[in-house]
Design a protein around this motif. Structure first.
Motif, PDB file in Angstrom:
ATOM      1  N   TYR A 183      -3.081   3.168   4.854  1.00 29.63           N
ATOM      2  CA  TYR A 183      -1.802   2.784   4.229  1.00 29.63           C
ATOM      3  C   TYR A 183      -0.917   2.026   5.213  1.00 29.63           C
ATOM      4  O   TYR A 183       0.089   1.446   4.820  1.00 29.63           O
ATOM      5  CB  TYR A 183      -1.078   3.986   3.607  1.00 29.63           C
ATOM      6  CG  TYR A 183      -0.718   5.078   4.577  1.00 29.63           C
ATOM      7  CD1 TYR A 183      -1.592   6.130   4.799  1.00 29.63           C
ATOM      8  CD2 TYR A 183       0.488   5.065   5.251  1.00 29.63           C
ATOM      9  CE1 TYR A 183      -1.279   7.140   5.683  1.00 29.63           C
ATOM     10  CE2 TYR A 183       0.813   6.067   6.132  1.00 29.63           C
ATOM     11  CZ  TYR A 183      -0.085   7.104   6.343  1.00 29.63           C
ATOM     12  OH  TYR A 183       0.227   8.096   7.232  1.00 29.63           O
ATOM     13  N   CYS A 216      -4.627   6.051  -1.247  1.00 27.03           N
ATOM     14  CA  CYS A 216      -3.845   4.834  -1.157  1.00 27.03           C
ATOM     15  C   CYS A 216      -3.885   4.166  -2.519  1.00 27.03           C
ATOM     16  O   CYS A 216      -4.946   4.103  -3.158  1.00 27.03           O
ATOM     17  CB  CYS A 216      -4.450   3.883  -0.139  1.00 27.03           C
ATOM     18  SG  CYS A 216      -4.212   4.388   1.560  1.00 27.03           S
ATOM     19  N   ILE A 240       0.856  -1.197   0.000  1.00 24.90           N
ATOM     20  CA  ILE A 240       0.000   0.000   0.000  1.00 24.90           C
ATOM     21  C   ILE A 240       0.886   1.239   0.000  1.00 24.90           C
ATOM     22  O   ILE A 240       1.733   1.400   0.881  1.00 24.90           O
ATOM     23  CB  ILE A 240      -0.911   0.032   1.239  1.00 24.90           C
ATOM     24  CG1 ILE A 240      -1.700  -1.270   1.359  1.00 24.90           C
ATOM     25  CG2 ILE A 240      -1.856   1.237   1.167  1.00 24.90           C
ATOM     26  CD1 ILE A 240      -2.478  -1.377   2.671  1.00 24.90           C
TER      27      ILE A 240
END
Ligand code: FES
Length: 107
Positions: free
Chosen positions: A57, A34, A23
């Motif tokens: 994230y 993200c 991510i």
């Protein structure tokens, strides 16, 4: 009306920018999103969890195309944004794809 953005100089640059299954938090225009690439698919979604605004994230992705929030482990479908476990609003997602020009994303 969404706006088109391209990240990375080309396909290879985009792949280097986004290692598979990791991510990344990126700033696209005035929006933080993200980004996740899984093989040829790219997913873009809001960076704060719709439950209690944890940073997605810092979460994880699983093999079913879902992101798992680091705080209470709610799961969201990265493509549709649907909440798959937990009770909260769905995740906002943005259309994104891998192209020869790089990652194209519409915000
Ligand atoms: S803040 Fe993400 S699941 Fe609670």
């Amino acid at each position: 009306m969404s706006k088109k953005y391209t990240l990375g100089a080309n396909r290879e640059g985009a792949i280097n920018l986004l290692p598979d299954g990791i991510i990344k938090l990126v700033q696209v225009g005035s929006t933080k999103v993200c980004l996740v690439r899984m093989a040829e698919a790219v997913y873009a979604f809001q960076h704060l969890c719709p439950h209690q605004a944890a940073s997605l994230y810092e979460g994880k992705v699983n093999g079913m195309g879902q992101v798992i929030c680091p705080l209470h482990h709610y799961r969201f479908d990265m493509k549709t944004g649907d909440v798959m476990s937990g009770t909260c609003p769905d995740l906002k997602t943005f259309p994104a794809k891998l192209t020869e020009e790089g990652i194209v994303i519409y915000i």
